[in-house]
Write a protein that holds these residues in place. Structure first.
Motif, PDB file in Angstrom:
ATOM      1  N   VAL A  56       0.850  -1.191   0.000  1.00  0.00           N
ATOM      2  CA  VAL A  56       0.000   0.000   0.000  1.00  0.00           C
ATOM      3  C   VAL A  56       0.882   1.235   0.000  1.00  0.00           C
ATOM      4  O   VAL A  56       1.865   1.311   0.743  1.00  0.00           O
ATOM      5  CB  VAL A  56      -0.921   0.018   1.239  1.00  0.00           C
ATOM      6  CG1 VAL A  56      -1.694   1.321   1.328  1.00  0.00           C
ATOM      7  CG2 VAL A  56      -1.867  -1.164   1.220  1.00  0.00           C
ATOM      8  N   VAL A  57       0.524   2.214  -0.849  1.00  0.00           N
ATOM      9  CA  VAL A  57       1.181   3.515  -0.861  1.00  0.00           C
ATOM     10  C   VAL A  57       0.093   4.569  -0.699  1.00  0.00           C
ATOM     11  O   VAL A  57      -0.843   4.629  -1.494  1.00  0.00           O
ATOM     12  CB  VAL A  57       1.958   3.762  -2.170  1.00  0.00           C
ATOM     13  CG1 VAL A  57       2.614   5.139  -2.151  1.00  0.00           C
ATOM     14  CG2 VAL A  57       2.989   2.668  -2.406  1.00  0.00           C
ATOM     15  N   CYS A  70      -2.759   7.148   8.608  1.00  0.00           N
ATOM     16  CA  CYS A  70      -2.223   6.105   7.733  1.00  0.00           C
ATOM     17  C   CYS A  70      -1.308   5.161   8.504  1.00  0.00           C
ATOM     18  O   CYS A  70      -1.388   3.944   8.359  1.00  0.00           O
ATOM     19  CB  CYS A  70      -1.488   6.723   6.548  1.00  0.00           C
ATOM     20  SG  CYS A  70      -2.568   7.617   5.410  1.00  0.00           S
ATOM     21  N   ARG A  71      -0.470   5.718   9.344  1.00  0.00           N
ATOM     22  CA  ARG A  71       0.432   4.893  10.152  1.00  0.00           C
ATOM     23  C   ARG A  71      -0.358   3.980  11.083  1.00  0.00           C
ATOM     24  O   ARG A  71       0.022   2.834  11.310  1.00  0.00           O
ATOM     25  CB  ARG A  71       1.365   5.794  10.957  1.00  0.00           C
ATOM     26  CG  ARG A  71       2.442   5.025  11.680  1.00  0.00           C
ATOM     27  CD  ARG A  71       3.434   5.949  12.318  1.00  0.00           C
ATOM     28  NE  ARG A  71       4.268   6.509  11.259  1.00  0.00           N
ATOM     29  CZ  ARG A  71       5.115   7.506  11.413  1.00  0.00           C
ATOM     30  NH1 ARG A  71       5.236   8.086  12.586  1.00  0.00           N
ATOM     31  NH2 ARG A  71       5.839   7.942  10.422  1.00  0.00           N
ATOM     32  N   GLY A  72      -1.470   4.480  11.588  1.00  0.00           N
ATOM     33  CA  GLY A  72      -2.318   3.686  12.475  1.00  0.00           C
ATOM     34  C   GLY A  72      -2.939   2.475  11.801  1.00  0.00           C
ATOM     35  O   GLY A  72      -3.372   1.539  12.475  1.00  0.00           O
ATOM     36  N   LEU A  73      -2.985   2.476  10.476  1.00  0.00           N
ATOM     37  CA  LEU A  73      -3.516   1.326   9.746  1.00  0.00           C
ATOM     38  C   LEU A  73      -2.508   0.186   9.701  1.00  0.00           C
ATOM     39  O   LEU A  73      -2.844  -0.930   9.315  1.00  0.00           O
ATOM     40  CB  LEU A  73      -3.931   1.739   8.330  1.00  0.00           C
ATOM     41  CG  LEU A  73      -5.073   2.752   8.281  1.00  0.00           C
ATOM     42  CD1 LEU A  73      -5.328   3.198   6.846  1.00  0.00           C
ATOM     43  CD2 LEU A  73      -6.338   2.192   8.901  1.00  0.00           C
ATOM     44  N   GLY A  74      -1.271   0.481  10.095  1.00  0.00           N
ATOM     45  CA  GLY A  74      -0.269  -0.560  10.258  1.00  0.00           C
ATOM     46  C   GLY A  74       0.363  -1.077   8.986  1.00  0.00           C
ATOM     47  O   GLY A  74       1.101  -2.040   9.029  1.00  0.00           O
ATOM     48  N   GLU A  75       0.087  -0.483   7.868  1.00  0.00           N
ATOM     49  CA  GLU A  75       0.611  -0.979   6.605  1.00  0.00           C
ATOM     50  C   GLU A  75       1.038   0.188   5.734  1.00  0.00           C
ATOM     51  O   GLU A  75       0.489   1.272   5.836  1.00  0.00           O
ATOM     52  CB  GLU A  75      -0.472  -1.727   5.817  1.00  0.00           C
ATOM     53  CG  GLU A  75      -1.095  -2.873   6.526  1.00  0.00           C
ATOM     54  CD  GLU A  75      -0.477  -4.195   6.154  1.00  0.00           C
ATOM     55  OE1 GLU A  75       0.136  -4.293   5.091  1.00  0.00           O
ATOM     56  OE2 GLU A  75      -0.609  -5.119   6.950  1.00  0.00           O
ATOM     57  N   GLY A  76       1.957  -0.043   4.857  1.00  0.00           N
ATOM     58  CA  GLY A  76       2.160   0.847   3.744  1.00  0.00           C
ATOM     59  C   GLY A  76       3.267   1.872   3.831  1.00  0.00           C
ATOM     60  O   GLY A  76       3.896   2.083   4.856  1.00  0.00           O
TER      61      GLY A  76
END
Length: 100
Positions: A56-57, A70-76
């Motif tokens: 993911v970007v 975005c960081r809280g989603l744990g990916e990318g």
């Protein structure tokens, strides 16, 4: 796939395409920290990408709130003015040399 989450993307084609990364549209990134449907769609896209083993970007990350969401989603990965404004060739050459 660049700009995923913008109007023209077709979910049904994802499993058939030879892709390894999904770039999330900056409009979703911009509105997601406010919660609501945009946040739900962004979370769902990240979950879908995870299930399809796609990187993911997050595009157009402009603020600390957007970065934190975005960081809280744990990916990318993320790109945008929050990290660095666009640079011309003369400005970026010294930066690339310093990290080579």
């Amino acid at each position: 796939i660049d700009g995923f989450g913008a109007g023209g993307s077709v979910l049904g084609h994802l499993h058939r395409l030879p892709v390894d990364a999904l770039k999330i549209d900056g409009g979703l990134v911009e509105r997601a920290p406010n919660g609501g449907r945009d946040a739900a769609v962004l979370r769902a896209l990240v979950a879908m990408a995870r299930e399809l083993a796609l990187e993911v970007v997050f595009k157009a990350v402009e603020t600390a709130d957007q970065c934190a969401f975005c960081r809280g989603l744990g990916e990318g990965l993320a790109q945008g003015d929050h990290f660095c404004r666009p640079l011309d060739a003369a400005e970026i050459a010294p930066l690339l040399g310093a990290h080579a």
